[in-house]
Write a protein that holds these residues in place. Structure first.
Motif, PDB file in Angstrom:
ATOM      1  N   MET A   1       0.845  -1.188   0.000  1.00 22.83           N
ATOM      2  CA  MET A   1       0.000   0.000   0.000  1.00 22.83           C
ATOM      3  C   MET A   1       0.892   1.253   0.000  1.00 22.83           C
ATOM      4  O   MET A   1       1.783   1.371   0.837  1.00 22.83           O
ATOM      5  CB  MET A   1      -0.891  -0.033   1.242  1.00 22.83           C
ATOM      6  CG  MET A   1      -1.786   1.166   1.382  1.00 22.83           C
ATOM      7  SD  MET A   1      -2.798   1.039   2.858  1.00 22.83           S
ATOM      8  CE  MET A   1      -4.374   1.288   2.148  1.00 22.83           C
ATOM      9  N   PRO A   2       0.669   2.181  -0.938  1.00 27.53           N
ATOM     10  CA  PRO A   2       1.511   3.376  -0.995  1.00 27.53           C
ATOM     11  C   PRO A   2       1.313   4.263   0.235  1.00 27.53           C
ATOM     12  O   PRO A   2       0.210   4.367   0.767  1.00 27.53           O
ATOM     13  CB  PRO A   2       1.051   4.093  -2.261  1.00 27.53           C
ATOM     14  CG  PRO A   2      -0.256   3.485  -2.629  1.00 27.53           C
ATOM     15  CD  PRO A   2      -0.345   2.150  -1.967  1.00 27.53           C
ATOM     16  N   ILE A   3       2.381   4.884   0.656  1.00 29.74           N
ATOM     17  CA  ILE A   3       2.323   5.804   1.796  1.00 29.74           C
ATOM     18  C   ILE A   3       1.831   7.153   1.296  1.00 29.74           C
ATOM     19  O   ILE A   3       2.359   7.694   0.324  1.00 29.74           O
ATOM     20  CB  ILE A   3       3.707   5.952   2.452  1.00 29.74           C
ATOM     21  CG1 ILE A   3       4.163   4.603   2.981  1.00 29.74           C
ATOM     22  CG2 ILE A   3       3.672   7.000   3.548  1.00 29.74           C
ATOM     23  CD1 ILE A   3       5.580   4.610   3.490  1.00 29.74           C
ATOM     24  N   LYS A   4       0.823   7.676   1.955  1.00 27.15           N
ATOM     25  CA  LYS A   4       0.296   8.981   1.577  1.00 27.15           C
ATOM     26  C   LYS A   4       1.161  10.058   2.235  1.00 27.15           C
ATOM     27  O   LYS A   4       1.437   9.999   3.419  1.00 27.15           O
ATOM     28  CB  LYS A   4      -1.156   9.136   2.019  1.00 27.15           C
ATOM     29  CG  LYS A   4      -2.097   8.258   1.238  1.00 27.15           C
ATOM     30  CD  LYS A   4      -3.518   8.657   1.485  1.00 27.15           C
ATOM     31  CE  LYS A   4      -4.417   7.827   0.600  1.00 27.15           C
ATOM     32  NZ  LYS A   4      -5.740   8.346   0.527  1.00 27.15           N
ATOM     33  N   THR A   5       1.590  10.995   1.431  1.00 29.56           N
ATOM     34  CA  THR A   5       2.384  12.093   1.959  1.00 29.56           C
ATOM     35  C   THR A   5       1.497  13.308   2.162  1.00 29.56           C
ATOM     36  O   THR A   5       0.469  13.467   1.496  1.00 29.56           O
ATOM     37  CB  THR A   5       3.535  12.449   1.000  1.00 29.56           C
ATOM     38  OG1 THR A   5       2.979  12.798  -0.258  1.00 29.56           O
ATOM     39  CG2 THR A   5       4.492  11.288   0.835  1.00 29.56           C
ATOM     40  N   LYS A   6       1.914  14.143   3.061  1.00 23.07           N
ATOM     41  CA  LYS A   6       1.169  15.370   3.334  1.00 23.07           C
ATOM     42  C   LYS A   6       1.988  16.559   2.861  1.00 23.07           C
ATOM     43  O   LYS A   6       3.209  16.490   2.795  1.00 23.07           O
ATOM     44  CB  LYS A   6       0.865  15.483   4.826  1.00 23.07           C
ATOM     45  CG  LYS A   6      -0.126  14.441   5.303  1.00 23.07           C
ATOM     46  CD  LYS A   6      -0.527  14.720   6.739  1.00 23.07           C
ATOM     47  CE  LYS A   6      -1.532  13.702   7.217  1.00 23.07           C
ATOM     48  NZ  LYS A   6      -2.886  14.126   6.994  1.00 23.07           N
ATOM     49  N   ARG A   7       1.285  17.622   2.518  1.00 22.39           N
ATOM     50  CA  ARG A   7       1.939  18.849   2.052  1.00 22.39           C
ATOM     51  C   ARG A   7       1.403  20.016   2.867  1.00 22.39           C
ATOM     52  O   ARG A   7       0.220  20.065   3.192  1.00 22.39           O
ATOM     53  CB  ARG A   7       1.638  19.047   0.568  1.00 22.39           C
ATOM     54  CG  ARG A   7       2.306  20.257  -0.023  1.00 22.39           C
ATOM     55  CD  ARG A   7       2.099  20.310  -1.517  1.00 22.39           C
ATOM     56  NE  ARG A   7       2.777  21.463  -2.084  1.00 22.39           N
ATOM     57  CZ  ARG A   7       2.698  21.815  -3.348  1.00 22.39           C
ATOM     58  NH1 ARG A   7       1.972  21.103  -4.187  1.00 22.39           N
ATOM     59  NH2 ARG A   7       3.336  22.867  -3.800  1.00 22.39           N
ATOM     60  N   THR A   8       2.275  20.962   3.148  1.00 21.52           N
ATOM     61  CA  THR A   8       1.870  22.156   3.888  1.00 21.52           C
ATOM     62  C   THR A   8       1.133  23.121   2.966  1.00 21.52           C
ATOM     63  O   THR A   8       1.575  23.394   1.848  1.00 21.52           O
ATOM     64  CB  THR A   8       3.098  22.867   4.492  1.00 21.52           C
ATOM     65  OG1 THR A   8       3.755  21.967   5.378  1.00 21.52           O
ATOM     66  CG2 THR A   8       2.690  24.118   5.255  1.00 21.52           C
ATOM     67  N   TYR A   9       0.004  23.588   3.449  1.00 24.49           N
ATOM     68  CA  TYR A   9      -0.769  24.636   2.782  1.00 24.49           C
ATOM     69  C   TYR A   9      -0.910  25.796   3.761  1.00 24.49           C
ATOM     70  O   TYR A   9      -0.973  25.592   4.969  1.00 24.49           O
ATOM     71  CB  TYR A   9      -2.166  24.136   2.392  1.00 24.49           C
ATOM     72  CG  TYR A   9      -2.199  23.394   1.083  1.00 24.49           C
ATOM     73  CD1 TYR A   9      -2.881  23.919  -0.004  1.00 24.49           C
ATOM     74  CD2 TYR A   9      -1.554  22.177   0.918  1.00 24.49           C
ATOM     75  CE1 TYR A   9      -2.909  23.254  -1.223  1.00 24.49           C
ATOM     76  CE2 TYR A   9      -1.580  21.513  -0.288  1.00 24.49           C
ATOM     77  CZ  TYR A   9      -2.259  22.059  -1.359  1.00 24.49           C
ATOM     78  OH  TYR A   9      -2.279  21.407  -2.561  1.00 24.49           O
ATOM     79  N   TYR A  10      -0.961  27.006   3.215  1.00 20.10           N
ATOM     80  CA  TYR A  10      -1.154  28.197   4.037  1.00 20.10           C
ATOM     81  C   TYR A  10      -2.571  28.716   3.842  1.00 20.10           C
ATOM     82  O   TYR A  10      -3.033  28.873   2.719  1.00 20.10           O
ATOM     83  CB  TYR A  10      -0.154  29.287   3.651  1.00 20.10           C
ATOM     84  CG  TYR A  10       1.277  28.857   3.799  1.00 20.10           C
ATOM     85  CD1 TYR A  10       1.765  28.404   5.025  1.00 20.10           C
ATOM     86  CD2 TYR A  10       2.149  28.889   2.726  1.00 20.10           C
ATOM     87  CE1 TYR A  10       3.084  28.005   5.170  1.00 20.10           C
ATOM     88  CE2 TYR A  10       3.467  28.496   2.856  1.00 20.10           C
ATOM     89  CZ  TYR A  10       3.925  28.057   4.080  1.00 20.10           C
ATOM     90  OH  TYR A  10       5.230  27.654   4.215  1.00 20.10           O
ATOM     91  N   GLN A  11      -3.242  28.970   4.957  1.00 21.14           N
ATOM     92  CA  GLN A  11      -4.573  29.566   4.884  1.00 21.14           C
ATOM     93  C   GLN A  11      -4.412  31.078   4.955  1.00 21.14           C
ATOM     94  O   GLN A  11      -3.849  31.607   5.902  1.00 21.14           O
ATOM     95  CB  GLN A  11      -5.457  29.066   6.026  1.00 21.14           C
ATOM     96  CG  GLN A  11      -6.881  29.596   5.934  1.00 21.14           C
ATOM     97  CD  GLN A  11      -7.793  28.943   6.938  1.00 21.14           C
ATOM     98  OE1 GLN A  11      -7.900  27.726   6.978  1.00 21.14           O
ATOM     99  NE2 GLN A  11      -8.448  29.756   7.748  1.00 21.14           N
ATOM    100  N   LEU A  12      -4.907  31.750   3.912  1.00 19.49           N
ATOM    101  CA  LEU A  12      -4.790  33.196   3.807  1.00 19.49           C
ATOM    102  C   LEU A  12      -6.166  33.832   3.710  1.00 19.49           C
ATOM    103  O   LEU A  12      -7.047  33.326   3.013  1.00 19.49           O
ATOM    104  CB  LEU A  12      -3.996  33.584   2.547  1.00 19.49           C
ATOM    105  CG  LEU A  12      -2.566  33.070   2.424  1.00 19.49           C
ATOM    106  CD1 LEU A  12      -2.014  33.405   1.037  1.00 19.49           C
ATOM    107  CD2 LEU A  12      -1.683  33.660   3.504  1.00 19.49           C
TER     108      LEU A  12
END
Length: 193
Positions: A1-12
């Motif tokens: 099963m592939p590992i899901k990566t997370k990405r940083t998002y900025y709330q503006l």
């Protein structure tokens, strides 16, 4: 099963200045983007036409495209090379200006950083209110006069101004209260980051 990566998002929170009631958008923008990409995101979220110059103004520097007719100053940063993540921790409030003639200033407030699954590859509009002014209407004062005219069917310029504003609405009658988040997100989905 592939590992899901997370990405940083900025709330503006982005609010067009000098207009009441406010015209604003709340956005999630991917970390790692340049200020030029942020400019494209703001253009899509507000449905600006993107044919004027722009800058991002901070307390002690300016992010602006180099002008070949002027020497690039040491307090200026190139938006195609300078990234949002380089300053977002230090500056949680700054200004985006679009169209130096009309002077559309947008207050930019960094609200928080969030982690999202990597399947999301584009900015997202979470919320917002009201339609932005027509391009080339003459800044906040011109927009106030434009609204006065289109709200008065007896004004001799009423029909002309509504017809003129259709260049910005795709043929739809201009409604200052109109904001359709799904339409903004369709445009934003075309901006890969």
């Amino acid at each position: 099963m592939p590992i899901k990566t997370k990405r940083t998002y900025y709330q503006l929170q982005i609010t067009l200045q000098h207009i009441e009631p406010p015209i604003w958008r709340r956005m999630l923008v991917p970390g790692g983007i340049t200020f030029h990409k942020l400019h494209k995101i703001i253009q899509a979220a507000f449905d600006w036409q993107d044919y004027h110059e722009y800058s991002f103004q901070f307390e002690d520097f300016l992010v602006i495209l180099p002008n070949p007719d002027f020497q690039f100053h040491e307090t200026e940063k190139n938006p195609k090379k300078f990234k949002l993540e380089q300053v977002i921790d230090e500056y949680c409030q700054f200004t985006y200006e679009y169209d130096f003639g009309d002077g559309w200033e947008h207050e930019m407030i960094f609200e928080k950083a969030v982690q999202l699954e990597e399947e999301v590859h584009h900015p997202v509009c979470l919320d917002g209110e009201r339609h932005r002014p027509p391009e080339d209407v003459g800044g906040p004062g011109g927009y106030e006069e434009f609204l006065r005219v289109i709200r008065d069917p007896e004004d001799e310029d009423h029909d002309h101004m509504l017809l003129w504003a259709e260049k910005d609405t795709g043929g739809r009658k201009f409604d200052p209260e109109y904001f359709y988040r799904q339409a903004a997100n369709r445009k934003l989905a075309k901006i890969t980051c």
